[in-house]
Design an enzyme around this catalytic site. Structure first.
Site, PDB file in Angstrom:
ATOM      1  CE  LYS A 280       4.697   7.491  -2.405  1.00 40.93           C
ATOM      2  NZ  LYS A 280       3.969   8.063  -1.259  1.00 40.93           N
TER       3      LYS A 280
ATOM      4  CB  THR B 150      -2.096  13.516   4.343  1.00 41.20           C
ATOM      5  OG1 THR B 150      -2.489  12.324   3.680  1.00 41.20           O
ATOM      6  CG2 THR B 150      -0.601  13.497   4.598  1.00 41.20           C
TER       7      THR B 150
ATOM      8  CE  LYS C  55       4.217   7.601   5.762  1.00 41.16           C
ATOM      9  NZ  LYS C  55       3.985   8.502   4.619  1.00 41.16           N
TER      10      LYS C  55
ATOM     11  CE  LYS D  63      -3.984   2.072   0.558  1.00 42.03           C
ATOM     12  NZ  LYS D  63      -3.704   2.713  -0.744  1.00 42.03           N
TER      13      LYS D  63
ATOM     14  CG  ASN E 143      -4.375  16.295  -0.483  1.00 38.20           C
ATOM     15  OD1 ASN E 143      -3.935  15.796   0.544  1.00 38.20           O
ATOM     16  ND2 ASN E 143      -5.648  16.219  -0.816  1.00 38.20           N
TER      17      ASN E 143
ATOM     18  CB  SER F 292      -5.530   4.844   2.138  1.00 37.70           C
ATOM     19  OG  SER F 292      -5.453   5.875   1.193  1.00 37.70           O
TER      20      SER F 292
ATOM     21  N   GLY G 296      -2.885   8.225  -4.255  1.00 34.62           N
ATOM     22  CA  GLY G 296      -2.274   9.417  -4.833  1.00 34.62           C
ATOM     23  C   GLY G 296      -1.022   9.836  -4.076  1.00 34.62           C
ATOM     24  CG  ASP G 297       3.199  10.941  -3.118  1.00 32.81           C
ATOM     25  OD1 ASP G 297       3.070  10.914  -1.887  1.00 32.81           O
ATOM     26  OD2 ASP G 297       4.240  11.389  -3.655  1.00 32.81           O
TER      27      ASP G 297
HETATM   28  P1  NDP Z   1       0.612  17.767  -4.294  1.00 33.85           P
HETATM   29  O1  NDP Z   1       1.048  17.387  -5.654  1.00 33.85           O
HETATM   30  O2  NDP Z   1      -0.823  17.985  -4.031  1.00 33.85           O
HETATM   31  O3  NDP Z   1       1.405  19.071  -3.810  1.00 33.85           O
HETATM   32  C1  NDP Z   1       2.788  19.095  -3.755  1.00 33.85           C
HETATM   33  C2  NDP Z   1       3.230  20.477  -3.367  1.00 33.85           C
HETATM   34  O4  NDP Z   1       4.634  20.475  -3.131  1.00 33.85           O
HETATM   35  C3  NDP Z   1       2.993  21.518  -4.455  1.00 33.85           C
HETATM   36  O5  NDP Z   1       2.769  22.758  -3.870  1.00 33.85           O
HETATM   37  C4  NDP Z   1       4.321  21.491  -5.210  1.00 33.85           C
HETATM   38  O6  NDP Z   1       4.602  22.675  -5.912  1.00 33.85           O
HETATM   39  C5  NDP Z   1       5.286  21.327  -4.065  1.00 33.85           C
HETATM   40  N1  NDP Z   1       6.521  20.694  -4.552  1.00 33.85           N
HETATM   41  C6  NDP Z   1       6.639  19.525  -5.210  1.00 33.85           C
HETATM   42  N2  NDP Z   1       7.926  19.288  -5.511  1.00 33.85           N
HETATM   43  C7  NDP Z   1       8.613  20.341  -5.017  1.00 33.85           C
HETATM   44  C8  NDP Z   1       9.976  20.691  -5.004  1.00 33.85           C
HETATM   45  N3  NDP Z   1      10.902  19.896  -5.569  1.00 33.85           N
HETATM   46  N4  NDP Z   1      10.334  21.857  -4.384  1.00 33.85           N
HETATM   47  C9  NDP Z   1       9.406  22.656  -3.817  1.00 33.85           C
HETATM   48  N5  NDP Z   1       8.097  22.378  -3.817  1.00 33.85           N
HETATM   49  C10 NDP Z   1       7.713  21.239  -4.398  1.00 33.85           C
HETATM   50  O7  NDP Z   1       1.206  16.621  -3.320  1.00 33.85           O
HETATM   51  P2  NDP Z   1       0.755  16.231  -1.856  1.00 33.85           P
HETATM   52  O8  NDP Z   1       0.327  17.450  -1.119  1.00 33.85           O
HETATM   53  O9  NDP Z   1      -0.155  15.076  -1.943  1.00 33.85           O
HETATM   54  O10 NDP Z   1       2.133  15.680  -1.238  1.00 33.85           O
HETATM   55  C11 NDP Z   1       3.063  16.518  -0.567  1.00 33.85           C
HETATM   56  C12 NDP Z   1       3.985  15.667   0.287  1.00 33.85           C
HETATM   57  O11 NDP Z   1       3.203  14.908   1.226  1.00 33.85           O
HETATM   58  C13 NDP Z   1       4.830  14.635  -0.466  1.00 33.85           C
HETATM   59  O12 NDP Z   1       6.067  14.472   0.207  1.00 33.85           O
HETATM   60  C14 NDP Z   1       4.018  13.364  -0.304  1.00 33.85           C
HETATM   61  O13 NDP Z   1       4.805  12.204  -0.447  1.00 33.85           O
HETATM   62  C15 NDP Z   1       3.529  13.527   1.114  1.00 33.85           C
HETATM   63  N6  NDP Z   1       2.368  12.725   1.478  1.00 33.85           N
HETATM   64  C16 NDP Z   1       1.188  12.856   0.792  1.00 33.85           C
HETATM   65  C17 NDP Z   1       0.106  12.104   1.159  1.00 33.85           C
HETATM   66  C18 NDP Z   1      -1.238  12.309   0.553  1.00 33.85           C
HETATM   67  O14 NDP Z   1      -2.206  11.766   1.087  1.00 33.85           O
HETATM   68  N7  NDP Z   1      -1.381  13.078  -0.507  1.00 33.85           N
HETATM   69  C19 NDP Z   1       0.213  11.056   2.210  1.00 33.85           C
HETATM   70  C20 NDP Z   1       1.462  11.086   2.941  1.00 33.85           C
HETATM   71  C21 NDP Z   1       2.499  11.875   2.537  1.00 33.85           C
HETATM   72  P3  NDP Z   1       4.495  22.720  -7.523  1.00 33.85           P
HETATM   73  O15 NDP Z   1       3.044  22.910  -7.796  1.00 33.85           O
HETATM   74  O16 NDP Z   1       5.342  23.880  -7.899  1.00 33.85           O
HETATM   75  O17 NDP Z   1       5.034  21.420  -8.041  1.00 33.85           O
END
Ligand code: NDP
Length: 451
Positions: A130, A213, A118, A94, A244, A383, A169-170
């Site tokens: 992943k 999250t 986790k 997962k 997100n 999830s 998603g991620d």
């Molecule tokens: P989204 O795609 O919704 O948002 C990602 C955000 O991070 C955007 O604002 C993006 O900006 C920014 N970002 C991405 N890459 C970079 C970078 N290299 N430098 C600076 N900013 C960056 O993703 P999520 O919110 O879902 O995920 C964010 C984090 O949370 C990740 O690490 C993910 O693995 C983790 N996570 C997410 C979960 C979930 O349920 N969604 C669960 C657990 C962990 P831009 O638009 O410019 O790319």
């Protein structure tokens, strides 16, 4: 030398680096776990002789495949896709799918490794995996994203299933992408089954999944603060990201009476000293998910804010910090700056956003520091609840799921305290999360013998 003879941490890590050349993110994640687990298993021969940590640091399998698609100008494009199935000792694999140009095998192996611990911490029966691709959804039309998702799933479908591997998603994979991938899975297999989570409410998604999250990371922070007799109310928070996780973390901080000062994207950060209210958060959600715009546009709408191009927000004075964008986005110098400016608590919505050196700064300063594998586990926990609802063909309401999320985060916090309390009033949450997660998976692996 018998295989059960103990090796020390540096010899172990040398082996990991040799077997995974150039995979710096993956070796960083293994090192972070190994340094705690080595202490824990020092006097536990059964884990050594079964080579449990060595086996955990070797994914069950890494699937890599070509993803071919046609863009709107009829050019043929080729991307690489992966699914890393790290460990299914305690349940089906997962973990999310990430679409971002920075995706490599190393990044996905680190994420799948972290996910294993986790998921164990949630107490739900889920293994760790992943996947993703170096595809960049930014600037692509809806049709292009749809064709890419369909092509990606046309290969992935043969490796997943509700009892085998359940992606979510991620980064770069939200409701739109999950919809396209689920539709393609259903079309190919002729089966409606809970093979993905993060689905739309209309077709088997769970209430609270989009929020889980970010909300969970704030609940974890609240639990850490409560453990020390403090609260979120009245505190200022600096948050990175505007996706997100970041927007929902901002929403929960605001609901609990805190004031959010920053959000960011890969272009820079916005600083709003008036606070990013619910109304402003709603505006950002629309900007990011519907208009697919950039955070810099915020200052055209809200004159109280300033935009800092190419910078990260960690220099802004705050009580609480929530890195919610991506890995290695908070380094040693930035951690020192946060400590100097009086930060009290750090809760990671993103996965491994703080570098190892940055983590040491927080520990040395005895800052409350919740690592992603504990603090952001609320997403995968809901999830897991989506999987249960799909399997039972039922759906629970928002209130019930909200309560379950709160309880799950309390439970994770409790496990971290159990294994991470140093006896002098400081909780090492990294150590607590690593050991609690390791123990559960390791004990299951021991039960299976050599497999
Ligand atoms: P989204 O795609 O919704 O948002 C990602 C955000 O991070 C955007 O604002 C993006 O900006 C920014 N970002 C991405 N890459 C970079 C970078 N290299 N430098 C600076 N900013 C960056 O993703 P999520 O919110 O879902 O995920 C964010 C984090 O949370 C990740 O690490 C993910 O693995 C983790 N996570 C997410 C979960 C979930 O349920 N969604 C669960 C657990 C962990 P831009 O638009 O410019 O790319």
């Amino acid at each position: 030398m018998a295989v059960s003879d103990h090796v020390d941490l540096s010899t172990f890590m040398e082996g990991v680096k040799k077997r995974n050349p150039g995979q710096t993110e993956f070796t960083q994640a293994v090192q972070e776990v190994a340094q705690d687990v080595f202490g824990f298993i020092a006097d536990k021969e059964e884990y050594h002789s079964a080579q449990i940590l060595r086996r955990m640091a070797e994914p069950d399998r890494v699937l890599s495949f070509r993803v071919c698609w046609e863009d709107d100008n009829h050019n043929i494009r080729v991307q690489r896709g992966w699914r890393v199935q790290n460990n299914n000792a305690i349940g089906p694999y997962k973990g999310g799918i990430r679409f971002h140009p920075s995706v490599t095998e190393s990044v996905l192996k680190f994420l799948a490794f972290e996910q294993t611990f986790k998921n164990a911490l949630t107490g739900l029966p889920m293994g760790g995996g992943k996947g993703g691709s170096n595809f960049n959804p930014r600037g692509k039309s809806d049709s292009e994203v749809m064709r890419f998702c369909q092509s990606f799933m046309t290969e992935l479908y043969r490796h997943i299933g509700p009892d085998t591997d359940v992606p979510a998603g991620d980064i770069g994979v939200g409701g739109r992408e999950i919809g396209y991938m689920f539709g393609q899975y259903k079309r190919i297999t002729n089966r409606w089954e809970g093979v993905l989570t993060g689905k739309g409410i209309e077709y088997g998604g769970s209430q609270m999944r989009p929020e889980a999250t970010g909300y969970g990371a704030v609940y974890f922070l609240r639990n850490m603060l409560k453990h020390q007799g403090h609260d979120v109310e009245g505190k200022t928070a600096v948050i990175s990201g505007s996706g997100n996780v970041a927007t929902h973390a901002a929403e929960k901080v605001t609901q609990l009476g805190g004031k959010v000062l920053t959000l960011s994207d890969s272009g820079g950060f916005i600083h709003d000293p008036d606070g990013i209210s619910q109304e402003k958060i709603d505006w950002i959600k629309h900007l990011k998910t519907v208009k697919r715009g950039r955070i810099s546009e915020y200052v055209d709408e809200f004159s109280s804010a300033s935009y800092h191009e190419g910078e990260r927000p960690w220099g802004v004075t705050c009580d609480l910090a929530l890195p919610c964008a991506t890995q290695n986005e908070l380094n040693e110098d930035e951690a020192k700056m946060l400590v100097k400016n009086g930060v009290q608590g750090v809760s990671e919505g993103a996965n491994m956003p703080t570098t190892l050196e940055g983590v040491h700064v927080f520990h040395d300063a005895k800052i409350m520091y919740g690592p992603g594998k504990a603090a952001n586990a609320g997403g995968v926990a809901v999830s897991g609840l989506e999987m249960s609802q799909n399997a039972e063909r039922i759906s629970w309401n928002e209130e019930r799921l909200g309560e379950m999320l709160t309880e799950l985060m309390e439970g994770i916090h409790g496990k971290c305290v159990e294994y991470g309390d140093d006896g002098n009033g400081y909780v090492d949450y990294v150590k607590g999360a690593n050991i609690a997660g390791f123990k559960k998976v390791a004990d299951a692996m021991l039960a299976f013998g050599v497999v």
